[in-house]
Write a protein that holds these residues in place. Structure first.
Motif, PDB file in Angstrom:
ATOM      1  N   ILE A 289      -2.504   5.451   1.986  1.00  0.00           N
ATOM      2  CA  ILE A 289      -1.696   6.771   2.379  1.00  0.00           C
ATOM      3  C   ILE A 289      -0.566   6.823   2.526  1.00  0.00           C
ATOM      4  N   TYR A 290       0.377   6.789   1.843  1.00  0.00           N
ATOM      5  CA  TYR A 290       2.430   6.225   1.860  1.00  0.00           C
ATOM      6  C   TYR A 290       2.221   7.506   2.776  1.00  0.00           C
ATOM      7  N   GLY A 291       3.488   6.808   3.546  1.00  0.00           N
ATOM      8  CA  GLY A 291       4.408   7.311   4.790  1.00  0.00           C
ATOM      9  C   GLY A 291       3.567   7.484   6.283  1.00  0.00           C
ATOM     10  N   ILE A 292       2.495   7.147   6.164  1.00  0.00           N
ATOM     11  CA  ILE A 292       2.124   6.993   7.877  1.00  0.00           C
ATOM     12  C   ILE A 292       2.479   6.248   8.304  1.00  0.00           C
ATOM     13  N   GLY A 293       3.129   5.182   8.229  1.00  0.00           N
ATOM     14  CA  GLY A 293       3.088   4.162   9.377  1.00  0.00           C
ATOM     15  C   GLY A 293       3.904   4.920  10.640  1.00  0.00           C
ATOM     16  N   SER A 294       3.393   4.991  12.222  1.00  0.00           N
ATOM     17  CA  SER A 294       4.634   4.941  13.236  1.00  0.00           C
ATOM     18  C   SER A 294       5.562   4.725  13.653  1.00  0.00           C
ATOM     19  N   ALA A 295       5.709   3.405  12.854  1.00  0.00           N
ATOM     20  CA  ALA A 295       7.387   2.585  12.492  1.00  0.00           C
ATOM     21  C   ALA A 295       8.264   3.355  11.225  1.00  0.00           C
ATOM     22  N   GLY A 296       7.819   4.555  10.628  1.00  0.00           N
ATOM     23  CA  GLY A 296       8.463   4.675   8.779  1.00  0.00           C
ATOM     24  C   GLY A 296       7.945   4.017   8.160  1.00  0.00           C
ATOM     25  N   VAL A 297       8.312   4.193   6.879  1.00  0.00           N
ATOM     26  CA  VAL A 297       8.306   3.722   5.792  1.00  0.00           C
ATOM     27  C   VAL A 297       8.396   2.643   5.694  1.00  0.00           C
ATOM     28  N   THR A 298       7.519   1.659   5.078  1.00  0.00           N
ATOM     29  CA  THR A 298       7.829  -0.070   5.037  1.00  0.00           C
ATOM     30  C   THR A 298       8.532  -0.384   3.971  1.00  0.00           C
ATOM     31  N   PRO A 299       9.021  -1.650   3.935  1.00  0.00           N
ATOM     32  CA  PRO A 299       9.638  -1.958   2.805  1.00  0.00           C
ATOM     33  C   PRO A 299       9.526  -1.828   1.166  1.00  0.00           C
ATOM     34  N   PHE A 300       7.758  -2.474   1.552  1.00  0.00           N
ATOM     35  CA  PHE A 300       7.131  -2.071   0.754  1.00  0.00           C
ATOM     36  C   PHE A 300       6.537  -0.891   0.203  1.00  0.00           C
ATOM     37  N   GLU A 301       6.167  -0.142   1.014  1.00  0.00           N
ATOM     38  CA  GLU A 301       6.980   1.289   0.397  1.00  0.00           C
ATOM     39  C   GLU A 301       7.876   2.486  -0.254  1.00  0.00           C
ATOM     40  N   LYS A 302       8.432   1.162   0.549  1.00  0.00           N
ATOM     41  CA  LYS A 302      10.222   1.985  -0.168  1.00  0.00           C
ATOM     42  C   LYS A 302      10.445   1.542  -1.094  1.00  0.00           C
ATOM     43  N   MET A 303       9.641   0.519  -1.398  1.00  0.00           N
ATOM     44  CA  MET A 303       9.373  -0.272  -3.552  1.00  0.00           C
ATOM     45  C   MET A 303       8.712   1.051  -4.071  1.00  0.00           C
ATOM     46  N   LEU A 304       7.756   1.600  -4.019  1.00  0.00           N
ATOM     47  CA  LEU A 304       7.504   2.315  -4.966  1.00  0.00           C
ATOM     48  C   LEU A 304       7.806   3.502  -4.389  1.00  0.00           C
ATOM     49  N   HIS A 305       8.298   4.188  -3.418  1.00  0.00           N
ATOM     50  CA  HIS A 305       9.129   5.161  -3.778  1.00  0.00           C
ATOM     51  C   HIS A 305       9.540   6.090  -4.952  1.00  0.00           C
ATOM     52  N   ALA A 306       8.892   7.244  -5.498  1.00  0.00           N
ATOM     53  CA  ALA A 306       8.997   7.826  -6.657  1.00  0.00           C
ATOM     54  C   ALA A 306       8.239   6.996  -8.349  1.00  0.00           C
ATOM     55  N   LYS A 307       7.808   6.505  -7.801  1.00  0.00           N
ATOM     56  CA  LYS A 307       7.096   5.107  -9.314  1.00  0.00           C
ATOM     57  C   LYS A 307       5.735   6.604  -9.052  1.00  0.00           C
ATOM     58  N   SER A 308       5.452   5.978 -10.308  1.00  0.00           N
ATOM     59  CA  SER A 308       4.777   7.410 -11.264  1.00  0.00           C
ATOM     60  C   SER A 308       3.111   6.149 -11.470  1.00  0.00           C
ATOM     61  N   VAL A 309       2.411   6.245 -12.450  1.00  0.00           N
ATOM     62  CA  VAL A 309       1.576   5.807 -13.139  1.00  0.00           C
ATOM     63  C   VAL A 309       1.749   5.028 -13.883  1.00  0.00           C
ATOM     64  N   GLY A 310       1.813   3.712 -13.609  1.00  0.00           N
ATOM     65  CA  GLY A 310       1.680   2.735 -15.020  1.00  0.00           C
ATOM     66  C   GLY A 310       3.371   2.092 -14.524  1.00  0.00           C
ATOM     67  N   ASP A 311       4.108   2.692 -13.548  1.00  0.00           N
ATOM     68  CA  ASP A 311       5.339   1.574 -13.083  1.00  0.00           C
ATOM     69  C   ASP A 311       4.736   0.611 -12.370  1.00  0.00           C
ATOM     70  N   GLN A 312       5.668  -0.656 -12.789  1.00  0.00           N
ATOM     71  CA  GLN A 312       5.554  -1.939 -12.243  1.00  0.00           C
ATOM     72  C   GLN A 312       6.557  -2.054 -11.408  1.00  0.00           C
ATOM     73  N   PHE A 313       5.845  -3.288 -10.479  1.00  0.00           N
ATOM     74  CA  PHE A 313       7.326  -3.986  -9.999  1.00  0.00           C
ATOM     75  C   PHE A 313       6.655  -5.493  -9.414  1.00  0.00           C
ATOM     76  N   SER A 314       7.854  -6.441  -8.951  1.00  0.00           N
ATOM     77  CA  SER A 314       6.960  -7.684  -8.334  1.00  0.00           C
ATOM     78  C   SER A 314       8.564  -8.299  -7.297  1.00  0.00           C
ATOM     79  N   LEU A 315       7.537  -8.367  -6.664  1.00  0.00           N
ATOM     80  CA  LEU A 315       7.601  -9.028  -4.688  1.00  0.00           C
ATOM     81  C   LEU A 315       7.335 -10.305  -4.409  1.00  0.00           C
ATOM     82  N   PRO A 316       8.388 -11.021  -4.579  1.00  0.00           N
ATOM     83  CA  PRO A 316       8.413 -12.624  -3.816  1.00  0.00           C
ATOM     84  C   PRO A 316       7.866 -12.843  -2.685  1.00  0.00           C
ATOM     85  N   ILE A 317       6.919 -13.131  -2.082  1.00  0.00           N
ATOM     86  CA  ILE A 317       6.234 -12.737  -0.335  1.00  0.00           C
ATOM     87  C   ILE A 317       6.825 -14.588   0.366  1.00  0.00           C
ATOM     88  N   GLU A 318       7.516 -14.919   1.182  1.00  0.00           N
ATOM     89  CA  GLU A 318       7.485 -16.448   1.583  1.00  0.00           C
ATOM     90  C   GLU A 318       6.342 -16.514   2.974  1.00  0.00           C
TER      91      GLU A 318
END
Length: 131
Positions: A39-68
């Motif tokens: 469920i998007y946006g329910i974290g007590s600390a607010g929207v996470t950076p990962f969720e921010k990358m998803l904001h306003a995306k629709s079905v079929g939208d894509q993105f890549s994210l390097p995780i160190e």
């Protein structure tokens, strides 16, 4: 008249197809493909950076994210348990994310997800097997 496309917004249930590709310095060489939902946006600390990358995306939208190494908690926040469990790969890796579904979440699912999110903190002591 065209039907409006639903884009990711607070309290939506978001389903993702995730492909985790290990980095050159990683211990794993096998790519992992999985699905995850939350469920998007329910974290007590607010929207996470990962969720921010998803904001306003629709079905079929894509993105890549390097995780160190060492940044999973910062990027995923309360979603770390859900995503770490689904991915089950230690950094470094690159996530290739595709939105597969966006829909308003039923109230009961929102309450359940909020309760689970409060039980899973940065150290992921919730027993989910995350980092």
């Amino acid at each position: 008249m065209p039907i409006p496309v639903k884009s990711v917004a607070p309290l939506d249930k978001v389903q993702l197809q995730i492909k985790a590709v290990p980095g050159a310095a990683g211990k794993t060489t096998e790519t992992i493909e999985t699905n995850a939902a939350f469920i998007y946006g329910i974290g007590s600390a607010g929207v996470t950076p990962f969720e921010k990358m998803l904001h306003a995306k629709s079905v079929g939208d894509q993105f890549s994210l390097p995780i160190e190494p060492g940044v999973e908690t910062l990027i995923f926040g309360h979603l770390q348990c859900v995503l770490a469990h689904a991915i089950s790969m230690a950094p470094p890796y690159t996530l290739h994310v595709t939105v597969t579904s966006v829909a308003p979440a039923p109230a009961q699912e929102v309450v359940r997800a909020m309760a689970q999110a409060t039980g899973c903190g940065g150290g992921c002591g919730c027993g989910c097997g995350g980092h």
